[in-house]
Enzyme design. Structure first.
Site, PDB file in Angstrom:
ATOM      1  N   GLY A   8       0.848  -1.197   0.000  1.00 15.26           N
ATOM      2  CA  GLY A   8       0.000   0.000   0.000  1.00 15.26           C
ATOM      3  C   GLY A   8       0.881   1.243   0.000  1.00 15.26           C
ATOM      4  O   GLY A   8       0.530   2.278   0.564  1.00 15.26           O
ATOM      5  N   GLY A  11      -0.134   5.101  -0.968  1.00 17.56           N
ATOM      6  CA  GLY A  11      -1.117   5.889  -0.216  1.00 17.56           C
ATOM      7  C   GLY A  11      -0.493   7.040   0.567  1.00 17.56           C
ATOM      8  O   GLY A  11       0.702   7.334   0.439  1.00 17.56           O
ATOM      9  N   GLN A  12      -1.331   7.668   1.397  1.00 17.20           N
ATOM     10  CA  GLN A  12      -0.885   8.877   2.110  1.00 17.20           C
ATOM     11  C   GLN A  12       0.333   8.597   2.989  1.00 17.20           C
ATOM     12  O   GLN A  12       1.319   9.317   2.942  1.00 17.20           O
ATOM     13  CB  GLN A  12      -2.024   9.435   2.982  1.00 17.20           C
ATOM     14  CG  GLN A  12      -1.692  10.802   3.578  1.00 17.20           C
ATOM     15  CD  GLN A  12      -2.476  11.117   4.858  1.00 17.20           C
ATOM     16  OE1 GLN A  12      -3.108  10.252   5.454  1.00 17.20           O
ATOM     17  NE2 GLN A  12      -2.431  12.363   5.263  1.00 17.20           N
ATOM     18  N   ASP A  34       2.438  -1.670  -4.477  1.00 18.59           N
ATOM     19  CA  ASP A  34       1.102  -1.077  -4.524  1.00 18.59           C
ATOM     20  C   ASP A  34       0.326  -1.753  -5.651  1.00 18.59           C
ATOM     21  O   ASP A  34       0.924  -2.332  -6.561  1.00 18.59           O
ATOM     22  CB  ASP A  34       1.160   0.436  -4.749  1.00 18.59           C
ATOM     23  CG  ASP A  34      -0.122   1.127  -4.315  1.00 18.59           C
ATOM     24  OD1 ASP A  34      -0.193   1.562  -3.145  1.00 18.59           O
ATOM     25  OD2 ASP A  34      -1.070   1.220  -5.124  1.00 18.59           O
ATOM     26  N   ASN A  51      -1.222  -6.890  -5.707  1.00 19.25           N
ATOM     27  CA  ASN A  51      -2.491  -6.803  -4.990  1.00 19.25           C
ATOM     28  C   ASN A  51      -2.325  -7.569  -3.672  1.00 19.25           C
ATOM     29  O   ASN A  51      -2.065  -8.775  -3.692  1.00 19.25           O
ATOM     30  CB  ASN A  51      -3.598  -7.418  -5.858  1.00 19.25           C
ATOM     31  CG  ASN A  51      -4.957  -7.291  -5.210  1.00 19.25           C
ATOM     32  OD1 ASN A  51      -5.053  -7.013  -4.005  1.00 19.25           O
ATOM     33  ND2 ASN A  51      -6.014  -7.483  -5.980  1.00 19.25           N
ATOM     34  N   TYR A 140     -14.997   0.565   9.173  1.00 21.67           N
ATOM     35  CA  TYR A 140     -13.561   0.819   9.333  1.00 21.67           C
ATOM     36  C   TYR A 140     -13.123   0.463  10.758  1.00 21.67           C
ATOM     37  O   TYR A 140     -12.131  -0.242  10.970  1.00 21.67           O
ATOM     38  CB  TYR A 140     -13.312   2.300   9.043  1.00 21.67           C
ATOM     39  CG  TYR A 140     -11.892   2.778   9.198  1.00 21.67           C
ATOM     40  CD1 TYR A 140     -10.884   2.318   8.361  1.00 21.67           C
ATOM     41  CD2 TYR A 140     -11.563   3.732  10.171  1.00 21.67           C
ATOM     42  CE1 TYR A 140      -9.585   2.791   8.494  1.00 21.67           C
ATOM     43  CE2 TYR A 140     -10.280   4.206  10.301  1.00 21.67           C
ATOM     44  CZ  TYR A 140      -9.287   3.738   9.462  1.00 21.67           C
ATOM     45  OH  TYR A 140      -8.005   4.204   9.594  1.00 21.67           O
ATOM     46  N   ILE A 170      -3.904  12.008  10.163  1.00 19.69           N
ATOM     47  CA  ILE A 170      -2.521  12.356   9.819  1.00 19.69           C
ATOM     48  C   ILE A 170      -2.534  13.475   8.785  1.00 19.69           C
ATOM     49  O   ILE A 170      -3.223  13.388   7.766  1.00 19.69           O
ATOM     50  CB  ILE A 170      -1.762  11.126   9.289  1.00 19.69           C
ATOM     51  CG1 ILE A 170      -1.679  10.090  10.410  1.00 19.69           C
ATOM     52  CG2 ILE A 170      -0.365  11.521   8.817  1.00 19.69           C
ATOM     53  CD1 ILE A 170      -0.987   8.823  10.031  1.00 19.69           C
TER      54      ILE A 170
END
Ligand code: SER
Length: 319
Positions: A8, A11-12, A34, A51, A140, A170
């Site tokens: 991942g 991502g951010q 990713d 994945n 979540y 964040i």
């Protein structure tokens, strides 16, 4: 931590963590993965299109690069998770189960972030303790609590070195977050520089914990480098650096931009989520057990965010 895989990575958190860990451990020792091609991350170190739900490719990658530490940063966040809860469960839990099983098979340490979203309306709101009632009302949060329990289970049952923090919102100026309740606290800075105006989706009085990205990156390194003998908790540590409401961040930005304006168009879905989360966390266990010590407060972060985003705009890097 010598040979690291970040899943991942686009991502951010992942995009900045990859650079941070490459600076510390060397470019070739930090593999970014990713589901999408990420040119920036492929430029100065190994990059794999993968994945995380594909267990075979996950295991193959860990084996091929002789990985000893995995950062599993795959997640659908709180707001987007409410739009498709089944998808949120399958992505969040699928990536976690594969991470746990691969970590077990290849003897890796594993970091998976939990969140303030793991708490719910029945948790104490102020100075929320490390160990308390956790009954989240979002998918979540359900995934995060389950993830904490599963990670503890793999530690106790199989000895997998699982570690985690409960991240608050964040704030960063590199890769924007997407689909979270705390995203407003990033968007407000970009709107201030672009439009001198912000439309806020969170009610003016709702406080949430937040962290500036440099502190989040330090938390990842410090926890994963911590002496395991000192860790009483593992999954997952409360951490925070500040807690503020929209009104408070607005006031702080106005100290630099007195003409900045804000109006409220509260999003009921986001409001419900934000109100179900703590106002402020007690992070004393993280401080005691592995030396968590955040460096950034609201005032310093605001000055830094506005300077960097304004510079990007001058350089034509903001759309
Ligand atoms: N930033 C996340 C969200 O808002 C919380 O961990 O969903």
């Amino acid at each position: 931590m010598k040979r690291i895989l970040i899943v991942g990575a686009g991502g951010q958190i992942g995009s900045e963590l990859t650079t941070h860990l490459r600076d510390i451990y060397g470019n070739k020792n930090v593999v970014a993965a990713d589901v999408r091609e990420c040119r920036d991350l492929a430029e100065n170190g190994p990059f794999v299109v993968m994945n995380a739900l594909d267990a075979n490719t996950f295991g193959y990658t860990v084996n091929k690069y002789r990985i000893d530490t995995i950062f599993n940063l795959v997640a659908l966040l709180s707001v987007v998770g409410e739009k498709d809860p089944q998808l949120a469960w399958s992505i969040n839990m699928g990536a976690l189960m594969n991470s746990l099983d691969v970590a077990r098979q290849y003897n890796c340490s594993l970091f998976t972030p939990s969140s303030i979203g793991a708490f719910g309306p029945s948790s104490p709101k102020v100075n929320t303790p490390q160990d308390t009632l956790m009954q989240p009302t979002t998918m979540y949060g359900v995934c995060k609590v389950t993830g904490e329990l599963l990670s503890n289970y793999y530690f106790q049952k199989y000895g997998v070195d699982t570690r985690s923090v409960r991240f608050p919102g964040i704030i960063s100026n590199v890769t924007p977050p997407g689909g979270g309740t705390t995203d407003y606290a990033v968007d407000i800075y970009y709107s201030a520089i672009r439009h001198n105006h912000f439309v806020c989706p969170i009610p003016k009085d709702v406080k949430m914990d937040m962290l500036y990205m440099p502190d989040a990156l330090n938390a990842c390194v410090r926890l994963m480098e911590a002496d395991p003998a000192k860790l009483i908790h593992r999954n997952s540590f409360n951490i925070t650096a500040m807690s503020f409401s929209p009104e408070e961040i607005y006031d702080e930005i106005r100290r630099h931009m007195p003409d900045f304006t804000m109006k409220y168009e509260v999003d009921p879905g986001k409001e419900a989520i934000a109100r179900s989360w703590p106002d402020s966390l007690d992070d004393s266990c993280a401080r005691d057990e592995w030396g968590w010590a955040p460096q950034w407060n609201l005032a310093d972060m605001t000055a830094d965010m506005l300077t960097i985003i304004a510079r990007k705009r001058r350089d034509g890097l903001l759309i």
